[in-house]
Design a protein around this motif. Structure first.
Motif, mmCIF file in Angstrom:
data_model
loop_
_atom_site.group_PDB
_atom_site.id
_atom_site.type_symbol
_atom_site.label_atom_id
_atom_site.label_comp_id
_atom_site.label_asym_id
_atom_site.label_seq_id
_atom_site.Cartn_x
_atom_site.Cartn_y
_atom_site.Cartn_z
ATOM 1 N N ASP A 294 0.855 -1.172 0.000
ATOM 2 C CA ASP A 294 0.000 0.000 0.000
ATOM 3 C C ASP A 294 0.902 1.236 0.000
ATOM 4 O O ASP A 294 2.125 1.137 0.166
ATOM 5 N N VAL A 295 0.301 2.424 -0.134
ATOM 6 C CA VAL A 295 1.048 3.675 -0.048
ATOM 7 C C VAL A 295 0.297 4.644 0.856
ATOM 8 O O VAL A 295 -0.933 4.744 0.786
ATOM 9 N N VAL A 296 1.041 5.344 1.702
ATOM 10 C CA VAL A 296 0.485 6.430 2.518
ATOM 11 C C VAL A 296 1.367 7.655 2.335
ATOM 12 O O VAL A 296 2.592 7.582 2.495
ATOM 13 N N PHE A 297 0.750 8.771 1.977
ATOM 14 C CA PHE A 297 1.434 10.058 1.920
ATOM 15 C C PHE A 297 1.154 10.805 3.217
ATOM 16 O O PHE A 297 -0.006 10.889 3.647
ATOM 17 N N VAL A 298 2.185 11.395 3.809
ATOM 18 C CA VAL A 298 1.993 12.069 5.100
ATOM 19 C C VAL A 298 2.966 13.238 5.213
ATOM 20 O O VAL A 298 4.121 13.145 4.799
ATOM 21 N N HIS A 299 2.472 14.355 5.750
ATOM 22 C CA HIS A 299 3.341 15.501 5.991
ATOM 23 C C HIS A 299 4.232 15.235 7.206
ATOM 24 O O HIS A 299 3.783 14.715 8.228
#
Length: 229
Positions: A89-94
Motif C-alpha cells: 500500500d502507499v500512505v502520503f503524510v506531511h
C-alpha cells in the motif's frame, strides 16, 4: 492539465492518544503496483494509474493534517514483472504530523467505512511545474530541509515530506503523465523503458547510511497487466 479527480472515503481514527484524519482513495486503477526493490521502491503504472497517483500526490500536498492512503495490496503487477517484496500500500503524510509508521497497522484496522467524498483538484499544473521550470539546485544544499523520505511498515510504503517537497517532486509526476506515454509510443523493445526517479538529497541525514530502498522508481507500464484488471 485537466482537473484531477479522486474518489475517497474519509475516516477519523483515535490511536495512541491522538486522532488521525485518513483520506482513503477508492476505485483506483488496478494498473498501479508498488513493491520494494534493492535500491528503490518501484511503482509501475499505466497512464490511468499515473493520473490516480498524481491526484493522490496533489491531495497529500494540500492536506498537511491528513494521511492520504492508497490501498493497493490487492493489485497485481504486469505479467512479465517479477514479484519482489510486495505488493505494498502507499500512505502520503506531511512530516509536520510526526506520524509513527509503526502506528499505521492499528490505525488502518480502525478505519471503518468512513464517509464518501469526491475530490476535484484544479490548478495542479501551477503547483506541479514542468521539469525544465523546476529548480532542484537548492536540494543539494546541506542545510536544505524540504526533502521527501521513505519508510515501510505493515506492508505499506510511507512517503513523508513537507508541502514544498511534494510540490517540487510533483514535477516528476507531471512528466510521467504528460511526456512518457508519447515517448513510449515512439520507442520499442529494451529502449522502450520509460521511467522517472525521485531520490532524496545526498545530504539528508540518514540517507547515505541507509541499507535498502531509498528512492522512488516510477515505471510507465502500459502493457501486460492481468486481464480483467
Amino acid at each position: 492539465m485537466k482537473p484531477l479527480i479522486l474518489r475517497t472515503r474519509i475516516s477519523r481514527v483515535a490511536s495512541g492518544g491522538r486522532e488521525f484524519r485518513v483520506i482513503r482513495a477508492e476505485r483506483l486503477s488496478r494498473h498501479l503496483y508498488v513493491h520494494a526493490g534493492d535500491f528503490y521502491y518501484e511503482i509501475l503504472a499505466d497512464l490511468g494509474a499515473g493520473l490516480d497517483l498524481a491526484a493522490a500526490w496533489a491531495l497529500a500536498m494540500r492536506s498537511p493534517r491528513s494521511l492520504v492512503y492508497l490501498p493497493l495490496r490487492s493489485n497485481r503487477p504486469p505479467r512479465d514483472e517479477p514479484w519482489r517484496d510486495g505488493p505494498l500500500d502507499v500512505v502520503f503524510v506531511h512530516a509536520s504530523m510526526q506520524f509513527r509508521a509503526s502506528a499505521w497497522k492499528e490505525v488502518r484496522a480502525r478505519l471503518g467505512t468512513g464517509h464518501a467524498h469526491t475530490v476535484e483538484l484544479h490548478g495542479v499544473d501551477k503547483e506541479f511545474q514542468r521539469l525544465q521550470d523546476t529548480d532542484f539546485e537548492p536540494t543539494r544544499d546541506r542545510d536544505f530541509r524540504h526533502h521527501l523520505r521513505y519508510a515501510t511498515a505493515a506492508e505499506t510504503l510511507f512517503v513523508v515530506g513537507s508541502g514544498p517537497a511534494f510540490a517540487r517532486e510533483g514535477a516528476w509526476l507531471r512528466h510521467f503523465i504528460e511526456e512518457l506515454p508519447a515517448a513510449a509510443r515512439n520507442t520499442a523493445g529494451a529502449a522502450g523503458h520509460q521511467c522517472v526517479e525521485i531520490w532524496p538529497s545526498i545530504w539528508k541525514p540518514g540517507h547515505t547510511r541507509r541499507v535498502g530502498p531509498g528512492g522512488l522508481h516510477l515505471i510507465y507500464a502500459p502493457d501486460g497487466w492481468p486481464s480483467g484488471r
